[in-house]
Enzyme design. Structure first.
Site, PDB file in Angstrom:
ATOM      1  N   LYS A 109     -34.885  39.557 -11.462  1.00 36.83           N
ATOM      2  CA  LYS A 109     -35.605  38.686 -10.532  1.00 36.83           C
ATOM      3  C   LYS A 109     -34.786  38.502  -9.247  1.00 36.83           C
ATOM      4  O   LYS A 109     -34.274  37.434  -8.966  1.00 36.83           O
ATOM      5  CB  LYS A 109     -35.863  37.308 -11.175  1.00 36.83           C
ATOM      6  CG  LYS A 109     -36.431  37.349 -12.589  1.00 36.83           C
ATOM      7  CD  LYS A 109     -37.796  37.984 -12.641  1.00 36.83           C
ATOM      8  CE  LYS A 109     -38.529  37.724 -13.945  1.00 36.83           C
ATOM      9  NZ  LYS A 109     -38.018  38.441 -15.094  1.00 36.83           N
ATOM     10  N   LYS A 194     -39.673  32.892  -6.369  1.00 35.94           N
ATOM     11  CA  LYS A 194     -39.803  31.652  -7.154  1.00 35.94           C
ATOM     12  C   LYS A 194     -38.440  31.084  -7.513  1.00 35.94           C
ATOM     13  O   LYS A 194     -38.294  29.868  -7.682  1.00 35.94           O
ATOM     14  CB  LYS A 194     -40.655  31.888  -8.407  1.00 35.94           C
ATOM     15  CG  LYS A 194     -40.234  33.051  -9.294  1.00 35.94           C
ATOM     16  CD  LYS A 194     -39.418  32.633 -10.471  1.00 35.94           C
ATOM     17  CE  LYS A 194     -39.118  33.825 -11.371  1.00 35.94           C
ATOM     18  NZ  LYS A 194     -38.343  33.489 -12.557  1.00 35.94           N
ATOM     19  N   SER A 257     -34.510  26.238 -16.516  1.00 36.09           N
ATOM     20  CA  SER A 257     -34.358  26.990 -15.271  1.00 36.09           C
ATOM     21  C   SER A 257     -32.960  26.839 -14.696  1.00 36.09           C
ATOM     22  O   SER A 257     -32.576  25.760 -14.234  1.00 36.09           O
ATOM     23  CB  SER A 257     -35.392  26.514 -14.239  1.00 36.09           C
ATOM     24  OG  SER A 257     -35.135  27.096 -12.973  1.00 36.09           O
ATOM     25  N   ARG A 258     -32.201  27.936 -14.694  1.00 39.02           N
ATOM     26  CA  ARG A 258     -30.839  27.849 -14.153  1.00 39.02           C
ATOM     27  C   ARG A 258     -30.853  27.721 -12.633  1.00 39.02           C
ATOM     28  O   ARG A 258     -29.919  27.182 -12.044  1.00 39.02           O
ATOM     29  CB  ARG A 258     -29.992  29.033 -14.611  1.00 39.02           C
ATOM     30  CG  ARG A 258     -30.550  30.406 -14.372  1.00 39.02           C
ATOM     31  CD  ARG A 258     -29.657  31.437 -15.065  1.00 39.02           C
ATOM     32  NE  ARG A 258     -30.166  32.788 -14.960  1.00 39.02           N
ATOM     33  CZ  ARG A 258     -30.975  33.357 -15.850  1.00 39.02           C
ATOM     34  NH1 ARG A 258     -31.388  32.671 -16.885  1.00 39.02           N
ATOM     35  NH2 ARG A 258     -31.379  34.603 -15.708  1.00 39.02           N
ATOM     36  N   ASN A 259     -31.910  28.224 -11.979  1.00 37.52           N
ATOM     37  CA  ASN A 259     -32.004  28.059 -10.531  1.00 37.52           C
ATOM     38  C   ASN A 259     -32.258  26.597 -10.161  1.00 37.52           C
ATOM     39  O   ASN A 259     -31.652  26.069  -9.229  1.00 37.52           O
ATOM     40  CB  ASN A 259     -33.109  28.964  -9.973  1.00 37.52           C
ATOM     41  CG  ASN A 259     -32.711  30.430 -10.019  1.00 37.52           C
ATOM     42  OD1 ASN A 259     -31.923  30.888  -9.212  1.00 37.52           O
ATOM     43  ND2 ASN A 259     -33.237  31.150 -10.998  1.00 37.52           N
TER      44      ASN A 259
END
Length: 331
Positions: A109, A194, A257-259
């Protein structure tokens, strides 16, 4: 009887582990390349990946575990790359097998920093792999929920419908449902973008913005994504489909979600370096925002959220001041 394709997974992280788990439901043998020989030894002995999704137990008779990327690629007809985009170039430099003889699927991603290309374009331009031999795996799906066998949905994008269907069928199980798409460029850009918007959502949370603003932010993010992707690759697509909007929402909101986690730390006052040191996994959005920002210097799409995240992460702007200005640009 039609010959069944063989699969190799390149990578040792959470997504690679989840994809191997999915493939093992339908395949007698899956090649699995990871650089870490200690991790390979641990899996062979203890039946699970010591570093990622350790609750997933493998039948090691189903695995061809190797630290030789060429051995894994030689085994397979379809090769799945599931490593951070920042490390793809260095791994591909080890490859001597002819990738043009394979179908390549990307679960990455992000954008390749050395070429400023999404992964499919990188394989096409630098390895002369035809687009009909390149596919993309996208969500909405978190590897952690695959490990827990919670109902999850994947989109498999490839211009060759038959290849997409074959790959999708080999991922399906009682908890994995799949759909196919021919928008390999759009879905891959969406998967990259995203992560940037998830960082923005995390920063907002870290700064103390509530659910009302988060909803507004995600509403603006999907419209911004649509503008950006249309500039890059104009075709008929429904941006509200799960591969775009669904993947954005799960990455922007999920505790997995690590982001979002990375952004939350930035919002709470961590420096980029300290946030990265604290996290054990790569936040792809950190690398993606630099690439997206630079690409957009040519495309000139209106991207206030991308611009805001870039200014915080790469220009050391103060998050609270940046987001105060951002709130005046959103509707």
């Amino acid at each position: 009887m039609e010959k069944k394709p063989k699969f190799a997974v390149i990578g040792g992280g959470s997504w690679a582990t989840a994809i191997v788990k999915m493939l093992c439901v339908n395949q007698p043998k899956v090649a699995w390349y990871m650089r870490n020989n200690d991790a390979i030894a641990h899996i062979l002995k203890e039946k699970h990946n010591p570093n990622y999704l350790s609750s997933v137990e493998f039948d090691t008779d189903q695995l061809l575990l190797t630290s030789d990327i060429n051995q894994a690629i030689a085994f397979a007809d379809m090769v799945v790359f599931a490593i951070p985009s920042a490390f793809l170039h260095s791994e591909l430099q080890k490859v001597t097998e002819d990738l043009k003889q394979k179908t390549i699927f990307s679960a990455i991603k992000g954008i390749v920093p050395e070429s400023y290309l999404i992964v499919g374009e990188h394989f096409h331009q630098h390895y002369q792999i035809p687009y009909n031999q390149i596919g993309v795996i996208t969500g909405p799906c978190h590897a952690e929920e695959v490990a827990l066998e919670r109902l999850s949905y994947l989109t498999i994008a490839c211009s060759d419908k038959e290849k997409a269907q074959v790959f999708a069928k080999n991922l399906e199980s009682h908890y994995i449902k799949t759909t196919i798409s021919d928008d390999i460029i759009g879905t891959e850009y969406a998967a990259m973008l995203k992560n940037i918007y998830a960082i923005a959502a995390g920063i907002a949370h870290g700064l103390g913005y509530g659910d009302n603003f988060q909803a507004l932010l995600m509403s603006n993010a999907i419209r911004e994504m649509k503008k950006f992707i249309r500039k890059v690759h104009k075709m008929k697509r429904n941006i509200n489909n799960s591969a775009y909007l669904g993947d954005l929402l799960v990455t922007g909101y999920s505790v997995f979600s690590r982001n979002r986690m990375f952004g939350n730390m930035i919002g709470k006052g961590y420096t980029v370096k300290s946030a990265m040191m604290e996290m054990s996994m790569v936040a792809e959005g950190y690398y993606a925002v630099k690439s997206a920002y630079k690409l957009n210097l040519d495309y000139q799409a209106k991207t206030p959220i991308i611009d805001a995240v870039y200014s915080i992460l790469y220009e050391n702007k103060e998050p609270r001041k940046v987001f105060k200005k951002l709130t005046e640009k959103l509707d």
